[in-house]
Structure formats: C-alpha cells, structure tokens
Design a protein around this motif. Structure first.
Motif, mmCIF file in Angstrom:
data_model
loop_
_atom_site.group_PDB
_atom_site.id
_atom_site.type_symbol
_atom_site.label_atom_id
_atom_site.label_comp_id
_atom_site.label_asym_id
_atom_site.label_seq_id
_atom_site.Cartn_x
_atom_site.Cartn_y
_atom_site.Cartn_z
ATOM 1 N N TYR A 1 38.005 48.175 32.050
ATOM 2 C CA TYR A 1 37.376 46.868 31.860
ATOM 3 C C TYR A 1 38.440 45.942 31.280
ATOM 4 N N SER A 2 38.874 44.997 32.107
ATOM 5 C CA SER A 2 39.975 44.141 31.679
ATOM 6 C C SER A 2 39.675 42.653 31.847
ATOM 7 N N SER A 3 38.553 42.308 32.495
ATOM 8 C CA SER A 3 38.187 40.892 32.623
ATOM 9 C C SER A 3 36.668 40.777 32.721
ATOM 10 N N PHE A 4 36.168 39.546 32.514
ATOM 11 C CA PHE A 4 34.724 39.310 32.595
ATOM 12 C C PHE A 4 34.334 39.011 34.035
ATOM 13 N N THR A 5 34.485 40.038 34.880
ATOM 14 C CA THR A 5 34.160 39.896 36.299
ATOM 15 C C THR A 5 32.709 40.305 36.533
ATOM 16 N N VAL A 6 31.958 39.422 37.181
ATOM 17 C CA VAL A 6 30.568 39.722 37.529
ATOM 18 C C VAL A 6 30.357 39.416 39.011
#
Length: 376
Positions: free
Chosen positions: A206-211
C-alpha cells in the motif's frame, strides 16, 4: 503496563491559495518554534522544509521563474535539530518539480499536536517555493531506506489511535479548509459516509491512496445523464494536485461534449466556454467501488474555472479559440497517472484511513459553520 496518553484529535486550518493552487498548513518546526507554511499533499509521504540558505531563496533568477520562498527554516537556530543523513534527501513530483538536500530530525507541531524527532527533508536545492506536508503511506517515502513518517509517529507517540485523518477543503472560494488528524467532523458532510478499499500497488504494497473510480457521469439541469466511463479506472486522491486527471480517451469524450479545446501542449490549459457556468445545477458525478459505492457530485463551477482573465493579466497568451468568454477546465487527460486533485476534492469529505486501508467518502457540506468532532 505502559501508561498511554489517551489519543485525541488535532484540527489544522488549511489556507486556500487561489492563485497558485494548493492548500497550506501553517506548522512549526524546531526549538524555539519556527513557523513554516507547507502544502498538504496526500499524494506523497515525506515532510520537507526549505533551508533558509536554499538556492531558490538566494537566487533572483530562480525566483523570477519559480516564485519567492514562502517560508524557510534555519537549522542553526533550533536546539532540537539533528542530521540523519547528508545529501540523501531527493524527491521528484509528477509535474517535474522537486527538491533535494539532507534528511534531518526535529520537533514538529501541527494542529496542537507536538511530534518529536520527526524525520524530514531539508531542501538545499528546490524548484518549489514552499515545503510539503506529505501524509501518505510510509512505504512511499522518497528515501532509499524507508523510515517512520509523520503518520507513523502520530500513532507511535500516542497522539492518535489509528493512522487516519479527514480532509475538508470547502469550496473554491472558501479561504480555508481543515485537516483533522485522528477524527472526523460529522457537521462537514451530507448523508452517509461510505467506505471504499484502497488498492495495493503492483507489488502488493500500500503506497498510494488509489481507489476504483467505477463511473464518471454528468447530470444536466434537465436531468439528462451522460456516461463517460467504459471501464473501472484506478485513481489517486491527491490533495497536492490542483486539477483532476483522467485517461485521455475519457477526457477527449468530455472535451467533445463541452466544446473544450485542449492546449495542454502549449499553454498547459484546456479552454472551455464560460457560458457552461450558466447551467447552475449541472454536476460531474464520480462513483467509486461499484454501483452501491459513494457518489460525489462536483458542481460545474468547481470544474469550469473563471481564472483565465487573471492569467492573461499575468502575461498568458491565449491561442485563438472558437469562443470569447474563456474559462479553463479543471479536468485534463493523462496517459500514465490518474489523479483526482483539488477540483474534485473540494466537493468531497474524505477520510483517509491508512491503518484499515480504506477511504471514507461523503458529499461535503460546503461553508458549514458547525462542528461536531468524533474520534476515529
């Protein structure tokens, strides 16, 4: 048993920089405290500050191009300053800007929370005229050797229970927004807060706020709905980006529908007729995580920006266009990264929960003067 302070919530006002874009948090660094303004960036994970001796802060030539240094920090004036590693801080952002220098540690205060021994970048060279408050996952720090970042320390020093914060930018013309560490404010959103999972990167981290953006539609004043999505698009919720970037195929369909002119290769802007602003109830509707997921409706006046006249006064040369009343579009195409920046985020109340790997989304209650804070 170890005695723990009861975790709390910390509310930090954010200043909306209308001309340059971005939201600034006024924080303090060092002992005695030095005041520094930092751009709040959910799209990166390092906190860094400008050294008072940085190249940009001393060079008139650079300042003419990148702007004056907004605020700086002088390590020699702080009794709690220590160096971690010389010349090892180096960060580049998607727009090509960046900074480099040393990694240091010092006391850092934000929203009433005092964080001790925070590792930060101290920029000696920079093409950005203010530091950044990167509040993403620690896995995404710019250092070769990962280190506990501000979100880790917030939790490790028992300031908040879980690594989470809420972002409320308020509307385009609001002077201030708020970031709330460790809590959410039930008066700042409308309806139910719905969660969507954060998606891991290709390596499973988990390295970015990807949705997942499952659909992007528009709703016209007369109720007509137009769909611009063919498939699910992974998007990053990025407060450090001013505009919204979607795949070119989707952007081009939208440009055609609005008669917008893409001049990103020239002036960097997409031009659109300001007359679209007359359709007061027109919205861009972003839905996440499937058909039962949260929907954020972005009004036309957050996506069609009446800022071109000001740019022309600053010397912008506009190409010849099929309309005279010129606005810029807050949505652009991209081939390599899809980011929902401030033109989207202003309409949303967003809870970033790094511990549970999920994002809470609800329609923002704009210009709300009430507050009811609950701990996350």
């Amino acid at each position: 048993p170890a005695l723990h302070r009861r975790a709390g919530t910390y509310s930090q006002e954010l200043n909306n920089n209308l001309t340059g874009g971005g939201y600034y948090a006024q924080v303090t660094v060092g002992t005695p405290p030095q005041t520094v303004d930092l751009v709040v960036d959910t799209g990166s994970s390092d906190v860094w500050i400008l050294d008072s001796r940085a190249d940009l802060c001393r060079s008139k030539t650079m300042q003419n191009y990148y702007g004056y240094c907004l605020s700086t920090y002088d390590p020699s004036k702080s009794s709690t300053y220590s160096i971690v590693s010389q010349d090892e801080f180096s960060i580049r952002y998607v727009d090509g800007s960046g900074a480099e220098g040393d990694y240091i540690r010092d006391t850092f205060s934000i929203g009433g929370a005092d964080i001790e021994h925070l590792q930060m970048g101290l920029a000696e060279n920079s093409t950005i005229n203010s530091g950044l408050l990167g509040i993403g996952f620690a896995a995404n720090v710019a250092a070769l050797t990962p280190y506990p970042n501000i979100m880790n320390l917030f939790q490790d020093q028992d300031l908040i229970d879980i690594q989470a914060y809420s972002l409320y930018l308020d509307d385009l013309y609001a002077e201030t927004g708020t970031i709330l560490f460790g809590g959410l404010d039930t008066q700042k959103f409308i309806g139910k807060l719905k969660t969507v999972d954060i998606e891991p990167d290709r390596t499973g981290n988990y390295s970015s706020f990807t949705v997942a953006l499952s659909s992007l539609t528009t709703t016209a004043d007369n109720g007509t709905v137009t769909n611009y999505t063919r498939s699910v698009v992974p998007v990053i919720l990025d407060s450090g980006t001013t505009l919204t970037y979607v795949p070119y195929t989707m952007a081009n369909r939208i440009y055609r529908a609005f008669g917008a002119v893409d001049d990103t290769s020239g002036t960097g802007l997409v031009y659109i007729n300001c007359e679209h602003l007359d359709n007061k109830n027109f919205t861009f509707d972003f839905q996440f995580g499937g058909k039962d997921g949260p929907v954020i409706r972005v009004p036309i006046d957050e996506m069609v920006l009446d800022n071109v006249k000001a740019y022309i006064e600053l010397g912008l040369e506009v190409p010849s266009l099929p309309f005279d009343n010129i606005c810029s579009f807050g949505l652009q195409g991209s081939s390599d990264y899809y980011l929902l920046g401030d033109t989207f985020l202003r309409s949303a109340y967003v809870v970033y929960d790094l511990t549970n790997k999920e994002i809470g989304l609800a329609q923002a209650n704009l210009n709300s003067t009430e507050s009811e804070i609950v701990e996350i």
